[in-house]
Design a protein around this motif. Structure first.
Motif, PDB file in Angstrom:
ATOM      1  N   ILE A  39      -8.179  -7.378  -0.111  1.00  0.00           N
ATOM      2  CA  ILE A  39      -6.810  -7.821   0.163  1.00  0.00           C
ATOM      3  C   ILE A  39      -5.965  -6.644   0.643  1.00  0.00           C
ATOM      4  O   ILE A  39      -5.198  -6.768   1.609  1.00  0.00           O
ATOM      5  CB  ILE A  39      -6.195  -8.495  -1.082  1.00  0.00           C
ATOM      6  CG1 ILE A  39      -6.932  -9.794  -1.388  1.00  0.00           C
ATOM      7  CG2 ILE A  39      -4.699  -8.741  -0.897  1.00  0.00           C
ATOM      8  CD1 ILE A  39      -6.609 -10.403  -2.741  1.00  0.00           C
ATOM      9  N   ILE A  40      -6.103  -5.521  -0.021  1.00  0.00           N
ATOM     10  CA  ILE A  40      -5.354  -4.317   0.378  1.00  0.00           C
ATOM     11  C   ILE A  40      -5.713  -3.925   1.808  1.00  0.00           C
ATOM     12  O   ILE A  40      -4.826  -3.659   2.626  1.00  0.00           O
ATOM     13  CB  ILE A  40      -5.618  -3.159  -0.606  1.00  0.00           C
ATOM     14  CG1 ILE A  40      -4.930  -3.448  -1.940  1.00  0.00           C
ATOM     15  CG2 ILE A  40      -5.174  -1.825  -0.022  1.00  0.00           C
ATOM     16  CD1 ILE A  40      -5.372  -2.542  -3.070  1.00  0.00           C
ATOM     17  N   ILE A  41      -7.004  -3.889   2.105  1.00  0.00           N
ATOM     18  CA  ILE A  41      -7.451  -3.519   3.455  1.00  0.00           C
ATOM     19  C   ILE A  41      -6.864  -4.480   4.486  1.00  0.00           C
ATOM     20  O   ILE A  41      -6.333  -4.055   5.518  1.00  0.00           O
ATOM     21  CB  ILE A  41      -8.998  -3.519   3.549  1.00  0.00           C
ATOM     22  CG1 ILE A  41      -9.603  -2.473   2.624  1.00  0.00           C
ATOM     23  CG2 ILE A  41      -9.448  -3.323   4.989  1.00  0.00           C
ATOM     24  CD1 ILE A  41      -9.163  -1.057   2.880  1.00  0.00           C
ATOM     25  N   SER A  42      -6.935  -5.750   4.205  1.00  0.00           N
ATOM     26  CA  SER A  42      -6.390  -6.752   5.113  1.00  0.00           C
ATOM     27  C   SER A  42      -4.889  -6.559   5.329  1.00  0.00           C
ATOM     28  O   SER A  42      -4.394  -6.626   6.465  1.00  0.00           O
ATOM     29  CB  SER A  42      -6.673  -8.142   4.557  1.00  0.00           C
ATOM     30  OG  SER A  42      -6.079  -9.131   5.334  1.00  0.00           O
ATOM     31  N   ASN A  43      -4.167  -6.302   4.266  1.00  0.00           N
ATOM     32  CA  ASN A  43      -2.724  -6.098   4.366  1.00  0.00           C
ATOM     33  C   ASN A  43      -2.383  -4.821   5.135  1.00  0.00           C
ATOM     34  O   ASN A  43      -1.417  -4.796   5.897  1.00  0.00           O
ATOM     35  CB  ASN A  43      -2.086  -6.064   2.983  1.00  0.00           C
ATOM     36  CG  ASN A  43      -2.019  -7.433   2.354  1.00  0.00           C
ATOM     37  OD1 ASN A  43      -1.911  -8.445   3.026  1.00  0.00           O
ATOM     38  ND2 ASN A  43      -2.102  -7.473   1.034  1.00  0.00           N
ATOM     39  N   ILE A  44      -3.166  -3.782   4.945  1.00  0.00           N
ATOM     40  CA  ILE A  44      -2.940  -2.536   5.687  1.00  0.00           C
ATOM     41  C   ILE A  44      -3.195  -2.763   7.176  1.00  0.00           C
ATOM     42  O   ILE A  44      -2.396  -2.339   8.023  1.00  0.00           O
ATOM     43  CB  ILE A  44      -3.834  -1.394   5.144  1.00  0.00           C
ATOM     44  CG1 ILE A  44      -3.404  -1.008   3.736  1.00  0.00           C
ATOM     45  CG2 ILE A  44      -3.785  -0.182   6.085  1.00  0.00           C
ATOM     46  CD1 ILE A  44      -4.368  -0.068   3.025  1.00  0.00           C
ATOM     47  N   GLU A  45      -4.294  -3.432   7.487  1.00  0.00           N
ATOM     48  CA  GLU A  45      -4.603  -3.708   8.890  1.00  0.00           C
ATOM     49  C   GLU A  45      -3.487  -4.513   9.546  1.00  0.00           C
ATOM     50  O   GLU A  45      -3.087  -4.226  10.680  1.00  0.00           O
ATOM     51  CB  GLU A  45      -5.937  -4.448   8.997  1.00  0.00           C
ATOM     52  CG  GLU A  45      -7.129  -3.579   8.685  1.00  0.00           C
ATOM     53  CD  GLU A  45      -8.445  -4.330   8.717  1.00  0.00           C
ATOM     54  OE1 GLU A  45      -9.454  -3.685   9.050  1.00  0.00           O
ATOM     55  OE2 GLU A  45      -8.469  -5.545   8.403  1.00  0.00           O
ATOM     56  N   GLU A  46      -2.993  -5.502   8.829  1.00  0.00           N
ATOM     57  CA  GLU A  46      -1.912  -6.328   9.373  1.00  0.00           C
ATOM     58  C   GLU A  46      -0.612  -5.536   9.506  1.00  0.00           C
ATOM     59  O   GLU A  46       0.053  -5.593  10.538  1.00  0.00           O
ATOM     60  CB  GLU A  46      -1.701  -7.540   8.466  1.00  0.00           C
ATOM     61  CG  GLU A  46      -0.676  -8.515   9.004  1.00  0.00           C
ATOM     62  CD  GLU A  46      -0.538  -9.743   8.119  1.00  0.00           C
ATOM     63  OE1 GLU A  46       0.594 -10.223   7.999  1.00  0.00           O
ATOM     64  OE2 GLU A  46      -1.555 -10.200   7.553  1.00  0.00           O
ATOM     65  N   GLU A  47      -0.256  -4.795   8.484  1.00  0.00           N
ATOM     66  CA  GLU A  47       1.003  -4.042   8.487  1.00  0.00           C
ATOM     67  C   GLU A  47       1.054  -2.988   9.592  1.00  0.00           C
ATOM     68  O   GLU A  47       2.081  -2.788  10.234  1.00  0.00           O
ATOM     69  CB  GLU A  47       1.200  -3.368   7.122  1.00  0.00           C
ATOM     70  CG  GLU A  47       2.427  -2.482   7.022  1.00  0.00           C
ATOM     71  CD  GLU A  47       3.740  -3.242   6.998  1.00  0.00           C
ATOM     72  OE1 GLU A  47       4.768  -2.638   7.371  1.00  0.00           O
ATOM     73  OE2 GLU A  47       3.753  -4.438   6.624  1.00  0.00           O
ATOM     74  N   PHE A  48      -0.073  -2.325   9.825  1.00  0.00           N
ATOM     75  CA  PHE A  48      -0.100  -1.225  10.786  1.00  0.00           C
ATOM     76  C   PHE A  48      -0.773  -1.600  12.107  1.00  0.00           C
ATOM     77  O   PHE A  48      -0.944  -0.750  12.974  1.00  0.00           O
ATOM     78  CB  PHE A  48      -0.784   0.001  10.159  1.00  0.00           C
ATOM     79  CG  PHE A  48      -0.015   0.582   9.022  1.00  0.00           C
ATOM     80  CD1 PHE A  48       1.046   1.451   9.234  1.00  0.00           C
ATOM     81  CD2 PHE A  48      -0.328   0.244   7.711  1.00  0.00           C
ATOM     82  CE1 PHE A  48       1.775   1.986   8.186  1.00  0.00           C
ATOM     83  CE2 PHE A  48       0.384   0.772   6.640  1.00  0.00           C
ATOM     84  CZ  PHE A  48       1.441   1.649   6.877  1.00  0.00           C
ATOM     85  N   ASN A  49      -1.149  -2.872  12.236  1.00  0.00           N
ATOM     86  CA  ASN A  49      -1.764  -3.371  13.463  1.00  0.00           C
ATOM     87  C   ASN A  49      -2.974  -2.523  13.882  1.00  0.00           C
ATOM     88  O   ASN A  49      -3.056  -2.049  15.015  1.00  0.00           O
ATOM     89  CB  ASN A  49      -0.729  -3.453  14.589  1.00  0.00           C
ATOM     90  CG  ASN A  49      -1.218  -4.323  15.719  1.00  0.00           C
ATOM     91  OD1 ASN A  49      -1.997  -5.241  15.504  1.00  0.00           O
ATOM     92  ND2 ASN A  49      -0.774  -4.020  16.918  1.00  0.00           N
ATOM     93  N   ILE A  50      -3.869  -2.331  12.935  1.00  0.00           N
ATOM     94  CA  ILE A  50      -5.084  -1.555  13.170  1.00  0.00           C
ATOM     95  C   ILE A  50      -6.270  -2.346  12.615  1.00  0.00           C
ATOM     96  O   ILE A  50      -6.073  -3.374  11.960  1.00  0.00           O
ATOM     97  CB  ILE A  50      -5.038  -0.171  12.480  1.00  0.00           C
ATOM     98  CG1 ILE A  50      -4.852  -0.355  10.962  1.00  0.00           C
ATOM     99  CG2 ILE A  50      -3.951   0.711  13.083  1.00  0.00           C
ATOM    100  CD1 ILE A  50      -5.182   0.860  10.157  1.00  0.00           C
ATOM    101  N   SER A  51      -7.470  -1.822  12.858  1.00  0.00           N
ATOM    102  CA  SER A  51      -8.677  -2.388  12.259  1.00  0.00           C
ATOM    103  C   SER A  51      -9.525  -1.261  11.709  1.00  0.00           C
ATOM    104  O   SER A  51      -9.653  -0.207  12.339  1.00  0.00           O
ATOM    105  CB  SER A  51      -9.491  -3.153  13.302  1.00  0.00           C
ATOM    106  OG  SER A  51      -8.814  -4.294  13.716  1.00  0.00           O
ATOM    107  N   PHE A  52     -10.087  -1.504  10.550  1.00  0.00           N
ATOM    108  CA  PHE A  52     -11.027  -0.562   9.968  1.00  0.00           C
ATOM    109  C   PHE A  52     -12.444  -1.053  10.230  1.00  0.00           C
ATOM    110  O   PHE A  52     -12.701  -2.258  10.180  1.00  0.00           O
ATOM    111  CB  PHE A  52     -10.822  -0.439   8.450  1.00  0.00           C
ATOM    112  CG  PHE A  52      -9.532   0.205   8.037  1.00  0.00           C
ATOM    113  CD1 PHE A  52      -9.272   1.533   8.334  1.00  0.00           C
ATOM    114  CD2 PHE A  52      -8.591  -0.517   7.329  1.00  0.00           C
ATOM    115  CE1 PHE A  52      -8.092   2.127   7.933  1.00  0.00           C
ATOM    116  CE2 PHE A  52      -7.405   0.070   6.921  1.00  0.00           C
ATOM    117  CZ  PHE A  52      -7.158   1.401   7.227  1.00  0.00           C
ATOM    118  N   SER A  53     -13.336  -0.130  10.464  1.00  0.00           N
ATOM    119  CA  SER A  53     -14.746  -0.484  10.602  1.00  0.00           C
ATOM    120  C   SER A  53     -15.307  -0.760   9.206  1.00  0.00           C
ATOM    121  O   SER A  53     -14.735  -0.330   8.199  1.00  0.00           O
ATOM    122  CB  SER A  53     -15.513   0.655  11.260  1.00  0.00           C
ATOM    123  OG  SER A  53     -15.611   1.752  10.362  1.00  0.00           O
ATOM    124  N   PRO A  54     -16.426  -1.444   9.134  1.00  0.00           N
ATOM    125  CA  PRO A  54     -17.054  -1.669   7.817  1.00  0.00           C
ATOM    126  C   PRO A  54     -17.341  -0.352   7.078  1.00  0.00           C
ATOM    127  O   PRO A  54     -17.176  -0.281   5.861  1.00  0.00           O
ATOM    128  CB  PRO A  54     -18.350  -2.407   8.152  1.00  0.00           C
ATOM    129  CG  PRO A  54     -18.049  -3.110   9.431  1.00  0.00           C
ATOM    130  CD  PRO A  54     -17.140  -2.175  10.186  1.00  0.00           C
TER     131      PRO A  54
END
Length: 74
Positions: A39-54
């Protein structure tokens, strides 16, 4: 950036924002379990408009590591 990030962690871990800092890690925060991690990762990606790799998602074990990754992506 840190304020927004700290707010995400505070909200999702249900920890007072005053207690959130760069030294917080999965190892010393029982609230930071596998579900809250996603959930944290998803929220960070959404908030900062980025994507993390696996691989990055797996490496994230502390707020300081998130900050490092964000600094490289933003």
């Amino acid at each position: 950036m840190k304020d927004r990030l700290y707010q995400i962690f505070s909200t999702n871990l249900n920890i007072d924002i005053q207690k959130i800092n760069e030294s917080i890690s999965k190892d010393d925060t029982p609230e930071w379990d596998s579900i809250s991690h996603l959930i944290i990762i998803s929220n960070i990606e959404e908030e900062f408009n980025i994507s993390f790799s696996p691989e990055e998602i797996e490496r994230i074990t502390s707020i300081s590591l998130v900050i490092d990754l964000l600094n490289n992506k933003i």
